[in-house]
Design a protein around this motif. Sequence first.
Motif, PDB file in Angstrom:
ATOM      1  N   LEU A   1       0.830  -1.201   0.000  1.00  0.00           N
ATOM      2  CA  LEU A   1       0.000   0.000   0.000  1.00  0.00           C
ATOM      3  C   LEU A   1       0.868   1.256   0.000  1.00  0.00           C
ATOM      4  O   LEU A   1       0.581   2.225  -0.697  1.00  0.00           O
ATOM      5  CB  LEU A   1      -0.918   0.008   1.231  1.00  0.00           C
TER       6      LEU A   1
ATOM      7  N   VAL B   1       1.062   5.140   5.125  1.00  0.00           N
ATOM      8  CA  VAL B   1       1.162   4.002   6.030  1.00  0.00           C
ATOM      9  C   VAL B   1       2.404   4.187   6.888  1.00  0.00           C
ATOM     10  O   VAL B   1       3.384   4.796   6.453  1.00  0.00           O
ATOM     11  CB  VAL B   1       1.237   2.651   5.282  1.00  0.00           C
TER      12      VAL B   1
ATOM     13  N   LEU C   1      -7.066   7.616  -0.873  1.00  0.00           N
ATOM     14  CA  LEU C   1      -7.575   6.250  -1.031  1.00  0.00           C
ATOM     15  C   LEU C   1      -7.901   5.973  -2.493  1.00  0.00           C
ATOM     16  O   LEU C   1      -7.627   4.875  -3.011  1.00  0.00           O
ATOM     17  CB  LEU C   1      -8.805   6.061  -0.152  1.00  0.00           C
TER      18      LEU C   1
ATOM     19  N   THR D   1      -4.653   5.169  -4.274  1.00  0.00           N
ATOM     20  CA  THR D   1      -4.175   3.819  -3.970  1.00  0.00           C
ATOM     21  C   THR D   1      -4.983   2.780  -4.733  1.00  0.00           C
ATOM     22  O   THR D   1      -4.427   1.845  -5.327  1.00  0.00           O
ATOM     23  CB  THR D   1      -4.248   3.548  -2.456  1.00  0.00           C
TER      24      THR D   1
ATOM     25  N   HIS E   1      -7.017  -2.072   0.908  1.00  0.00           N
ATOM     26  CA  HIS E   1      -6.572  -2.353   2.276  1.00  0.00           C
ATOM     27  C   HIS E   1      -7.126  -3.676   2.755  1.00  0.00           C
ATOM     28  O   HIS E   1      -6.434  -4.484   3.365  1.00  0.00           O
ATOM     29  CB  HIS E   1      -7.016  -1.209   3.192  1.00  0.00           C
TER      30      HIS E   1
ATOM     31  N   LEU F   1     -10.579  -2.199   6.142  1.00  0.00           N
ATOM     32  CA  LEU F   1     -10.533  -0.762   6.407  1.00  0.00           C
ATOM     33  C   LEU F   1     -11.719  -0.295   7.253  1.00  0.00           C
ATOM     34  O   LEU F   1     -12.483   0.579   6.850  1.00  0.00           O
ATOM     35  CB  LEU F   1     -10.462   0.010   5.087  1.00  0.00           C
TER      36      LEU F   1
ATOM     37  N   ASN G   1      -8.886   0.977  11.981  1.00  0.00           N
ATOM     38  CA  ASN G   1      -7.622   0.859  11.250  1.00  0.00           C
ATOM     39  C   ASN G   1      -7.270   2.125  10.492  1.00  0.00           C
ATOM     40  O   ASN G   1      -6.414   2.116   9.605  1.00  0.00           O
ATOM     41  CB  ASN G   1      -7.670  -0.335  10.290  1.00  0.00           C
TER      42      ASN G   1
ATOM     43  N   VAL H   1      -3.240   4.519   7.426  1.00  0.00           N
ATOM     44  CA  VAL H   1      -3.927   3.235   7.572  1.00  0.00           C
ATOM     45  C   VAL H   1      -2.966   2.207   8.152  1.00  0.00           C
ATOM     46  O   VAL H   1      -1.765   2.214   7.871  1.00  0.00           O
ATOM     47  CB  VAL H   1      -4.519   2.743   6.234  1.00  0.00           C
TER      48      VAL H   1
ATOM     49  N   PRO I   1      -3.381  -3.842   7.630  1.00  0.00           N
ATOM     50  CA  PRO I   1      -4.073  -4.209   6.396  1.00  0.00           C
ATOM     51  C   PRO I   1      -4.250  -5.713   6.221  1.00  0.00           C
ATOM     52  O   PRO I   1      -3.509  -6.520   6.786  1.00  0.00           O
ATOM     53  CB  PRO I   1      -3.127  -3.668   5.315  1.00  0.00           C
TER      54      PRO I   1
ATOM     55  N   ALA J   1      -4.293  -6.649   2.886  1.00  0.00           N
ATOM     56  CA  ALA J   1      -4.205  -6.103   1.543  1.00  0.00           C
ATOM     57  C   ALA J   1      -4.217  -7.187   0.470  1.00  0.00           C
ATOM     58  O   ALA J   1      -3.622  -8.251   0.635  1.00  0.00           O
ATOM     59  CB  ALA J   1      -2.943  -5.259   1.413  1.00  0.00           C
TER      60      ALA J   1
ATOM     61  N   ASP K   1     -13.439  -1.472   0.395  1.00  0.00           N
ATOM     62  CA  ASP K   1     -12.865  -0.564   1.393  1.00  0.00           C
ATOM     63  C   ASP K   1     -13.873   0.489   1.825  1.00  0.00           C
ATOM     64  O   ASP K   1     -13.973   0.823   3.016  1.00  0.00           O
ATOM     65  CB  ASP K   1     -11.618   0.121   0.822  1.00  0.00           C
TER      66      ASP K   1
END
Length: 292
Positions: A67, A78, A111, A114, A194, A197, A201, A211, A214, A216, A224
């Motif tokens: 992430l 992160v 977000l 990502t 994630h 989420l 978190n 965050v 995860p 992930a 998410d």
Amino acid sequence: MARSNTVAARAEELLGKAVAATAPIAGGDICVATRLRLSDGTSAVIKTLANAPADFFGAEADGLRWLGATTSSGGVAVPEVLAVDQDCLIVAFVEPGKPTVESAEAFGRALAATHQAGAETFGAATNGYIGALPMLNRPCDSWAEFYATRRLLPYLKLAVDRGGIGTADAAALEEVARRLPDLAGEPEPPSRIHGDLWSGNVLWGTESAWVIDPAAHGGHRETDLAMLALFGLRNLAQLLAAYDEAYPLADGWRDRVGLHQLFPLLTHATHKHGGGAYGARAGEVARRLLAS
């Protein structure tokens, strides 16, 4: 005191720095978290778990790094992974702040970035963990297949085995799994998500959010967002508006929030104490989806 000394000694061994002080950190019902004040003036957090599976902390560290690879291009922040071994994970300490409308909007845009970074497939090269439960990640060609066979059905079986969901509710979940291709909406490419989420978190920093913890994998980005709504997040409406502006959501996404919440509801239904309420809620959501 003995435990603190042990944690400090382990951190010093892995970091190569002296630990000046330790303090417990509240929160989390699985791992024990301890703040470390290091001799160079920085702070870190060490997470430990008695009898953790050999790959438990490694999977978390891999998820944080994956992430975090998007942070420089506007993705979510992160904590830096400082050290990891089978018995612990050490990450940089995040100075806490307070959630504001501005920080929620910034988090929404991050977000979105990502998620847009994408993933090679739905799933991951290795399995992971959702809380203390193993999480199945063997890749699938479509999200509908992935969600049915790697998320809903395995954890439904576990919830049934542990008495966390009734027969009628389980039948409704099975029907949702069967009808997933029709319920999932228009196909989208895998997003870098994630995976766990919920609001606990999300750490609000001084400018945006970070965050942690995860699960992930390559998944559906609506997962998410649905998790953020499940247990409530401050300024969620502003976050979603900023996200939608940066990476417009597909038509009907609000109608699918419950679909994406079924998996976390099922993981809670597997708990031996108090899981029944989550199983009943999952059944209610499933019937609503089937009726729509």
